[in-house]
Design a protein around this motif. Structure first.
Motif, PDB file in Angstrom:
ATOM      1  N   ARG A 171       0.907  -1.112   0.016  1.00  0.00           N
ATOM      2  CA  ARG A 171       0.025  -0.015   0.077  1.00  0.00           C
ATOM      3  C   ARG A 171       0.553   1.086   0.314  1.00  0.00           C
ATOM      4  O   ARG A 171       0.334   2.426  -0.317  1.00  0.00           O
ATOM      5  CB  ARG A 171      -1.081   0.270   1.172  1.00  0.00           C
ATOM      6  CG  ARG A 171      -2.274  -0.917   1.398  1.00  0.00           C
ATOM      7  CD  ARG A 171      -3.356  -0.722   2.200  1.00  0.00           C
ATOM      8  NE  ARG A 171      -3.569   0.018   2.351  1.00  0.00           N
ATOM      9  CZ  ARG A 171      -4.200   0.866   3.644  1.00  0.00           C
ATOM     10  NH1 ARG A 171      -3.891  -0.261   4.726  1.00  0.00           N
ATOM     11  NH2 ARG A 171      -4.621   2.079   4.166  1.00  0.00           N
ATOM     12  N   ALA A 172       2.218   1.197   0.587  1.00  0.00           N
ATOM     13  CA  ALA A 172       2.874   2.505   0.701  1.00  0.00           C
ATOM     14  C   ALA A 172       3.612   2.753  -0.715  1.00  0.00           C
ATOM     15  O   ALA A 172       3.537   3.625  -1.493  1.00  0.00           O
ATOM     16  CB  ALA A 172       3.691   2.391   1.445  1.00  0.00           C
ATOM     17  N   TYR A 173       3.888   1.770  -1.404  1.00  0.00           N
ATOM     18  CA  TYR A 173       4.530   1.635  -2.678  1.00  0.00           C
ATOM     19  C   TYR A 173       3.430   1.786  -3.576  1.00  0.00           C
ATOM     20  O   TYR A 173       3.703   2.648  -3.801  1.00  0.00           O
ATOM     21  CB  TYR A 173       4.816   0.130  -2.775  1.00  0.00           C
ATOM     22  CG  TYR A 173       5.477  -0.653  -4.504  1.00  0.00           C
ATOM     23  CD1 TYR A 173       6.986  -0.209  -4.429  1.00  0.00           C
ATOM     24  CD2 TYR A 173       5.301  -0.608  -5.619  1.00  0.00           C
ATOM     25  CE1 TYR A 173       7.737  -0.311  -6.141  1.00  0.00           C
ATOM     26  CE2 TYR A 173       6.016  -0.695  -6.814  1.00  0.00           C
ATOM     27  CZ  TYR A 173       6.835  -0.535  -6.744  1.00  0.00           C
ATOM     28  OH  TYR A 173       7.393  -1.065  -7.650  1.00  0.00           O
ATOM     29  N   ASP A 174       2.241   1.897  -3.388  1.00  0.00           N
ATOM     30  CA  ASP A 174       1.098   2.229  -4.285  1.00  0.00           C
ATOM     31  C   ASP A 174       1.048   4.101  -4.056  1.00  0.00           C
ATOM     32  O   ASP A 174       0.289   4.159  -4.682  1.00  0.00           O
ATOM     33  CB  ASP A 174       0.148   1.463  -4.158  1.00  0.00           C
ATOM     34  CG  ASP A 174       0.330  -0.217  -4.763  1.00  0.00           C
ATOM     35  OD1 ASP A 174       0.627  -0.377  -5.445  1.00  0.00           O
ATOM     36  OD2 ASP A 174      -0.873  -1.064  -4.156  1.00  0.00           O
ATOM     37  N   PHE A 175       0.902   4.070  -3.044  1.00  0.00           N
ATOM     38  CA  PHE A 175       0.576   5.202  -2.798  1.00  0.00           C
ATOM     39  C   PHE A 175       2.017   6.011  -2.864  1.00  0.00           C
ATOM     40  O   PHE A 175       1.386   7.091  -3.770  1.00  0.00           O
ATOM     41  CB  PHE A 175       0.505   5.568  -0.487  1.00  0.00           C
ATOM     42  CG  PHE A 175       0.711   7.067  -0.296  1.00  0.00           C
ATOM     43  CD1 PHE A 175      -0.192   8.376   0.079  1.00  0.00           C
ATOM     44  CD2 PHE A 175       2.109   7.287  -0.320  1.00  0.00           C
ATOM     45  CE1 PHE A 175      -0.618   9.157   0.212  1.00  0.00           C
ATOM     46  CE2 PHE A 175       2.120   8.985  -0.005  1.00  0.00           C
ATOM     47  CZ  PHE A 175       1.331   9.633   0.466  1.00  0.00           C
ATOM     48  N   VAL A 176       2.588   5.786  -3.408  1.00  0.00           N
ATOM     49  CA  VAL A 176       4.154   6.363  -3.637  1.00  0.00           C
ATOM     50  C   VAL A 176       4.210   6.724  -5.234  1.00  0.00           C
ATOM     51  O   VAL A 176       4.354   7.908  -5.997  1.00  0.00           O
ATOM     52  CB  VAL A 176       5.680   6.199  -3.279  1.00  0.00           C
ATOM     53  CG1 VAL A 176       6.895   6.696  -4.421  1.00  0.00           C
ATOM     54  CG2 VAL A 176       5.768   5.674  -1.743  1.00  0.00           C
ATOM     55  N   LYS A 177       3.642   5.471  -6.087  1.00  0.00           N
ATOM     56  CA  LYS A 177       3.111   5.495  -7.100  1.00  0.00           C
ATOM     57  C   LYS A 177       1.935   6.442  -7.441  1.00  0.00           C
ATOM     58  O   LYS A 177       1.813   7.657  -8.975  1.00  0.00           O
ATOM     59  CB  LYS A 177       3.031   4.460  -7.639  1.00  0.00           C
ATOM     60  CG  LYS A 177       4.015   3.187  -7.881  1.00  0.00           C
ATOM     61  CD  LYS A 177       3.236   1.988  -8.579  1.00  0.00           C
ATOM     62  CE  LYS A 177       3.459   2.378 -10.290  1.00  0.00           C
ATOM     63  NZ  LYS A 177       3.964   0.740 -11.120  1.00  0.00           N
ATOM     64  N   SER A 178       1.107   6.590  -6.574  1.00  0.00           N
ATOM     65  CA  SER A 178      -0.149   7.981  -6.550  1.00  0.00           C
ATOM     66  C   SER A 178       0.838   9.116  -6.747  1.00  0.00           C
ATOM     67  O   SER A 178      -0.185  10.110  -7.324  1.00  0.00           O
ATOM     68  CB  SER A 178      -1.215   7.488  -5.939  1.00  0.00           C
ATOM     69  OG  SER A 178      -0.542   8.171  -5.192  1.00  0.00           O
ATOM     70  N   LEU A 179       2.217   9.621  -6.147  1.00  0.00           N
ATOM     71  CA  LEU A 179       2.738  10.903  -5.752  1.00  0.00           C
ATOM     72  C   LEU A 179       3.034  11.031  -7.373  1.00  0.00           C
ATOM     73  O   LEU A 179       3.936  12.337  -7.533  1.00  0.00           O
ATOM     74  CB  LEU A 179       3.308  11.227  -5.599  1.00  0.00           C
ATOM     75  CG  LEU A 179       2.206  10.680  -3.790  1.00  0.00           C
ATOM     76  CD1 LEU A 179       3.680  10.934  -2.499  1.00  0.00           C
ATOM     77  CD2 LEU A 179       1.326  11.624  -3.343  1.00  0.00           C
ATOM     78  N   GLY A 180       2.659  10.069  -8.438  1.00  0.00           N
ATOM     79  CA  GLY A 180       3.613  10.518  -9.994  1.00  0.00           C
ATOM     80  C   GLY A 180       4.897  10.482  -9.569  1.00  0.00           C
ATOM     81  O   GLY A 180       6.173  10.598 -10.440  1.00  0.00           O
ATOM     82  N   LYS A 181       5.303   9.657  -8.821  1.00  0.00           N
ATOM     83  CA  LYS A 181       6.849   9.245  -7.836  1.00  0.00           C
ATOM     84  C   LYS A 181       7.400   7.778  -8.129  1.00  0.00           C
ATOM     85  O   LYS A 181       6.296   6.612  -8.773  1.00  0.00           O
ATOM     86  CB  LYS A 181       7.895   9.020  -6.970  1.00  0.00           C
ATOM     87  CG  LYS A 181       7.520  10.151  -6.044  1.00  0.00           C
ATOM     88  CD  LYS A 181       8.264  11.747  -6.288  1.00  0.00           C
ATOM     89  CE  LYS A 181       7.900  13.266  -5.783  1.00  0.00           C
ATOM     90  NZ  LYS A 181       9.225  13.766  -6.767  1.00  0.00           N
TER      91      LYS A 181
END
Length: 432
Positions: A171-181
């Motif tokens: 979930r942390a990984y997916d959150f980071v991706k959602s930031l465009g990172k």
């Protein structure tokens, strides 16, 4: 139990904190930013507004009309207890003080909802030790942004502590991706994680070679900048980021890991003198023209430097990370390309130099200086024994064709008959 992240608390409003708050709000999340004084929070809000206005002026990232909408998603608080009461994710971004971080995590643990993920932006302190201050260590994870979070580099390390739940890490990984990172997964909580371990190994070797009069500072910086293609020289970069930052990160990881205990009297001497690089007007170089002056590094100065000798300890560290299952080959190389701006991954450099040449250089360093960092990793010696020497043998960390030329990695071919697309795949260089 909610699994969707909607509201995020960012603890700390300094350079990293307000930057994290900005990228999080830009991505559409509700944010509450916490600090110890309202004037600090007000300054952080001013910096965020200035940054958003600049992004709007350049166009593309955000329109001028959207600036107030993004700012409206950011609230402030002077209380961790109040800020975390209805959050889904906390990101702590306070100074690198383990006691301070544990205090914040203990308070957050006592007041945040049971489903909330508690993350730390630490660059050097153990996730597991921070998690020990909570009753939910399985929900504690590292989310390490690189400075400055809003601009480049796009890399973020997601680090599992000893008890971090796999689903929480995902979930942390997916959150980071959602930031465009661009996230990389660090599977084990080791000092320095991935990028800083490789950087500390590179810096330590360079410092030792200068201390022992093998090469000068300018010779090494010239070689890595003009021949290896790094964006800045090794010592030039330390001046740019701050000698104090390099010294303290190096000290933090060395205290916790004997493998990284390679003394660097040069950096310690500068740190104690207060010669902290560009910001103080002097570090490894002098900056008489002000803090934005660049170091004078002649192209011809590094022509005789053995690049393999410089890079071998960093490659050795990367091999250790891979063999220990701490990160994948792809994530290790993505880490240095996106986190440090290298034109190639550290393992790609290894294949280019030749694994046998890397092992020879490590043996030379180990026999002379006897530091664990220089002892060839079993993975490298095994590769030499098996004839997997890199590009020249057709197989190393990557597979190559019979001609020794790898397939072109910087485009993606997408087929959807009757159409096809060729897509540039150089995000670390903004697709130039």
């Amino acid at each position: 139990m909610s699994t969707k992240i909607r509201k995020v608390a960012v603890i700390g409003s300094g350079t990293m904190g307000h930057g994290i708050a900005e990228v999080t709000a830009l991505a559409g999340y509700e944010v509450v930013m916490v600090d110890v004084a309202q004037d600090l929070l007000n300054k952080a809000l001013e910096r965020i507004k200035w940054s958003l206005d600049k992004l709007a002026e350049r166009g593309g990232t955000i329109s001028k009309e959207k600036v107030s909408e993004v700012m409206g998603r950011i609230k402030t608080s002077l209380s961790v207890t109040e800020a975390v009461k209805d959050i889904d994710l906390m990101i702590e971004a306070v100074p690198e003080n383990i006691d301070l971080k544990k205090k914040i995590f203990s308070e957050a643990d006592a007041n945040a909802p049971s489903h909330a993920i508690l993350a730390t932006n630490t660059s050097s302190l153990p996730i597991t030790e921070i998690a020990s201050a909570t009753k939910r260590p399985e929900r504690v994870v590292g989310i390490h942004f690189f400075n400055p979070p809003v601009l480049m580099p796009p890399l973020v390390e997601v680090i599992k502590g000893a008890q971090t739940n796999d689903e929480v890490a995902k979930r942390a990984y997916d959150f980071v991706k959602s930031l465009g990172k661009e996230p990389i997964m660090v599977n084990k909580d080791v000092p320095g994680f991935v990028v800083n371990r490789i950087l500390v190994a590179l810096n330590s070797a360079a410092c030792l070679l200068v201390t022992n009069n093998v090469y000068s500072i300018v010779e090494i910086d010239s070689a890595v900048k003009y021949r290896a293609g790094l964006p800045m020289g090794i010592f030039e970069l330390q001046d740019f980021t701050g000698v104090d930052v390099g010294y303290l990160v190096g000290f933090a990881v060395a205290v916790r890991d004997p493998m990284l205990r390679v003394p660097c009297p040069l950096i310690e001497e500068l740190y104690k003198k207060g010669w902290l690089g560009q910001k103080s007007g002097r570090g490894f170089y002098e900056y008489k023209g002000g803090p934005y002056e660049r170091a004078n590094i002649p192209r011809e100065a590094g022509e005789k430097v053995d690049l393999v000798l410089i890079f071998a300890p960093a490659i050795n560290m990367a091999a250790w990370l891979l063999r220990e299952g701490i990160a994948s080959r792809e994530d290790i190389d993505k880490g240095v390309k996106m986190g440090l701006g290298w034109p190639k991954g550290v393992l790609e450099y290894a294949d280019e130099f030749g694994i046998d040449k890397v092992v020879e250089a490590l043996n030379q360093l180990y026999s002379k200086y006897n530091y664990d960092l220089f002892k060839p990793d079993p993975l490298l010696t095994q590769m030499v024994q098996e004839g997997r020497l890199g590009q020249k043998s057709g197989k190393g960390f990557y597979d190559y064709g019979a001609t020794g030329v790898t397939e072109f990695k910087e485009i993606i071919l997408k087929r959807e008959p009757p159409l096809a697309w060729i897509i540039l795949n150089r995000p670390h260089r903004l697709n130039t």
